[in-house]
Design an enzyme around this catalytic site. Sequence first.
Site, PDB file in Angstrom:
ATOM      1  N   ARG A  56       0.842  -1.211   0.000  1.00  0.00           N
ATOM      2  CA  ARG A  56       0.000   0.000   0.000  1.00  0.00           C
ATOM      3  C   ARG A  56       0.874   1.257   0.000  1.00  0.00           C
ATOM      4  O   ARG A  56       0.458   2.313  -0.446  1.00  0.00           O
ATOM      5  CB  ARG A  56      -0.970  -0.016   1.192  1.00  0.00           C
ATOM      6  N   TYR A 109     -14.394  15.713 -17.372  1.00  0.00           N
ATOM      7  CA  TYR A 109     -14.658  14.290 -17.167  1.00  0.00           C
ATOM      8  C   TYR A 109     -15.730  14.121 -16.073  1.00  0.00           C
ATOM      9  O   TYR A 109     -15.639  14.748 -15.018  1.00  0.00           O
ATOM     10  CB  TYR A 109     -13.355  13.574 -16.780  1.00  0.00           C
ATOM     11  N   ASP A 181      -5.285  17.166 -16.053  1.00  0.00           N
ATOM     12  CA  ASP A 181      -5.610  15.779 -16.389  1.00  0.00           C
ATOM     13  C   ASP A 181      -5.165  15.579 -17.844  1.00  0.00           C
ATOM     14  O   ASP A 181      -5.769  16.101 -18.770  1.00  0.00           O
ATOM     15  CB  ASP A 181      -7.121  15.568 -16.221  1.00  0.00           C
ATOM     16  N   LYS A 206      -6.661   4.233 -19.918  1.00  0.00           N
ATOM     17  CA  LYS A 206      -6.981   4.640 -21.286  1.00  0.00           C
ATOM     18  C   LYS A 206      -5.783   4.384 -22.208  1.00  0.00           C
ATOM     19  O   LYS A 206      -5.423   3.251 -22.400  1.00  0.00           O
ATOM     20  CB  LYS A 206      -7.436   6.096 -21.273  1.00  0.00           C
TER      21      LYS A 206
HETATM   22  C1  LIG Z   1     -11.346   7.702 -17.520  1.00  0.00           C
HETATM   23  C2  LIG Z   1     -10.913   9.046 -17.126  1.00  0.00           C
HETATM   24  C3  LIG Z   1     -10.677   9.350 -15.776  1.00  0.00           C
HETATM   25  C4  LIG Z   1     -10.919   8.348 -14.660  1.00  0.00           C
HETATM   26  O1  LIG Z   1     -10.084   7.240 -14.784  1.00  0.00           O
HETATM   27  P1  LIG Z   1     -10.463   5.774 -14.203  1.00  0.00           P
HETATM   28  O2  LIG Z   1      -9.229   4.998 -14.514  1.00  0.00           O
HETATM   29  O3  LIG Z   1     -11.697   5.315 -14.902  1.00  0.00           O
HETATM   30  O4  LIG Z   1     -10.701   5.954 -12.745  1.00  0.00           O
HETATM   31  C5  LIG Z   1     -10.252  10.623 -15.470  1.00  0.00           C
HETATM   32  N1  LIG Z   1     -10.065  11.561 -16.423  1.00  0.00           N
HETATM   33  C6  LIG Z   1     -10.285  11.306 -17.728  1.00  0.00           C
HETATM   34  C7  LIG Z   1     -10.065  12.376 -18.725  1.00  0.00           C
HETATM   35  C8  LIG Z   1     -10.722  10.048 -18.121  1.00  0.00           C
HETATM   36  O5  LIG Z   1     -10.949   9.792 -19.406  1.00  0.00           O
END
Ligand SMILES: *Cc1c(COP(=O)(O)O)cnc(C)c1O
Length: 390
Positions: A56, A109, A181, A206
Site C-alpha cells: 500500500r 470528465y 488531467d 486509457k
Molecule cells: C477515464 C478518465 C478518468 C478516470 O479514470 P479511471 O481509470 O476510470 O478511474 C479521469 N479523467 C479522464 C479524462 C478520463 O478519461
Amino acid sequence: MPGFSTRAIHAASRIPVAPQPPLNVPIYQSATFEVGSAEELAELLEFRRPGHSYSRYSNPTHAALESALAELEGGEAAIVTASGMAAIHAALASMLSPGDEVLAPLALYGGTYAILTGLLARFGVTARFVALTDLDSVRSAIGDRTRLIWAETIANPTTEVPDLAALSTIAGAHDISLVVDNTFATPYLANPLTLGADLVVHSLTKYIGGHSDLVAGAVIGSAQRVAAARRVVIDAGGNAQPLEAFLALRGLKTLAIRMESHAATALAVALALEGRPGIRRVLYPGLESHPQRDVARRELRDGLGGGMLAIDLDGGRAAGERFLSRLRIAVHATSLGSAETLCSHPASSSHRQLSEAELGAAGLTPGLVRVSIGLEDAADLIDDLGAAAG
Ligand SMILES: *Cc1c(COP(=O)(O)O)cnc(C)c1O
C-alpha cells in the site's frame, strides 16, 4: 527437521537470483517485504530509506512504472494509483482544505465533476465552473478562496484545448496551482509540467494501458507534491496493483506508435465526416475548423489532434442513440484509448449527472456522440461511422 508445511513455505519463498536481467519488469505480487530490523522497517515506512515495506506504501513494480511516467512527463516523481479517479482524489485531497475553491472547466470528465460536487463538497470544498478557453472569465472567477485551476489538456468530451501556458501564468500571478488531467493527450502528445502545470494526473486505464485490460491512474509532479499525494493514497488505500502496473509498463513501450496511428486515423475520419448530411459538426483538435486549432498546434506534438473526436448529429438524442445502434465495427462502450474504436453518448451516459442547463453550458448537445478512434483500418471506420451517422 522442520515439518512439511514449514519447509514448503520456506522453499516456495526462495527468490531466484537471475544473473541475466529479464527484459520486462517482474510482477512483484507481494503484499509485504522482509526487513532486517525494526529500525529498517520504521525508516521504510517513513520513506527515509530506499526500498519497500508494504505494497500500500510502495512496491517495486509500481516504482518502475512511477519512474517511467515521471521521466516521460518531465516530473521529479510519480505515484501510481488504483484508478484515474484515485489519482484525481489524491491530487485534490493533497492540495485542498475546507473552505477552498477549485476552478474547473464546464466540459469536464464526469467522474471529476462528481467528486468535486459530491465527496469534496461534503468536506467543505467548493467548485466553480468556467470556460477555460475564455481567459478573461478565468481571471475574473479567481477569488480569495481559489486554490487551484483544474484543466484537461483535451477536454472530455467536447475536445476543447485550453491554453495551458496562459493558464499557468494566470495561476502563478495569483499564487494558486494548475493541475492538468493529461489522459486524452498522453505524455506522447503533451507534457503539461513543462508548460507550467504543478501536477499532472492520468487515467492509465486509457491510452497508456492501451488495451482496455487494466484500471489504474497516476499523479506526477515535484517530489514534494507527489509525496503529499502518496500520503493520501496510503491513508485512503488507493494504491495500484502490481499486475496493472506491469500491463501499464508494457503499454508505455508502444504508446508513441499507437498515438501516431490513433491521430492519423482520427484526422482521416474527421475530414471524411465533416460537412456530411446529418452531421452538424465534427469537433477534433486536428481539424482547421476546431476553435482552438492554434493552441493545439502549439501544445500538442507536431500539431496532432489525438484520438478522440466528438460528432454532433442532427436530430438530437434520438439520433445519438440511433448512431450507437447502427455501429458494426465500432463498439458501443464507455472508456477510451483502446485498440477498438469505442463510441458513447455522453448526454445519456458519462455526463448524465449534468442538468440540461449544465449540458448546454458545457457545449454538450443532446446529439453529440464521443468517438475514441481505435487502431482499425481508417477506411473501415469511415464506412462504419459514416453509415451510422447518415
Ligand atoms: C477515464 C478518465 C478518468 C478516470 O479514470 P479511471 O481509470 O476510470 O478511474 C479521469 N479523467 C479522464 C479524462 C478520463 O478519461
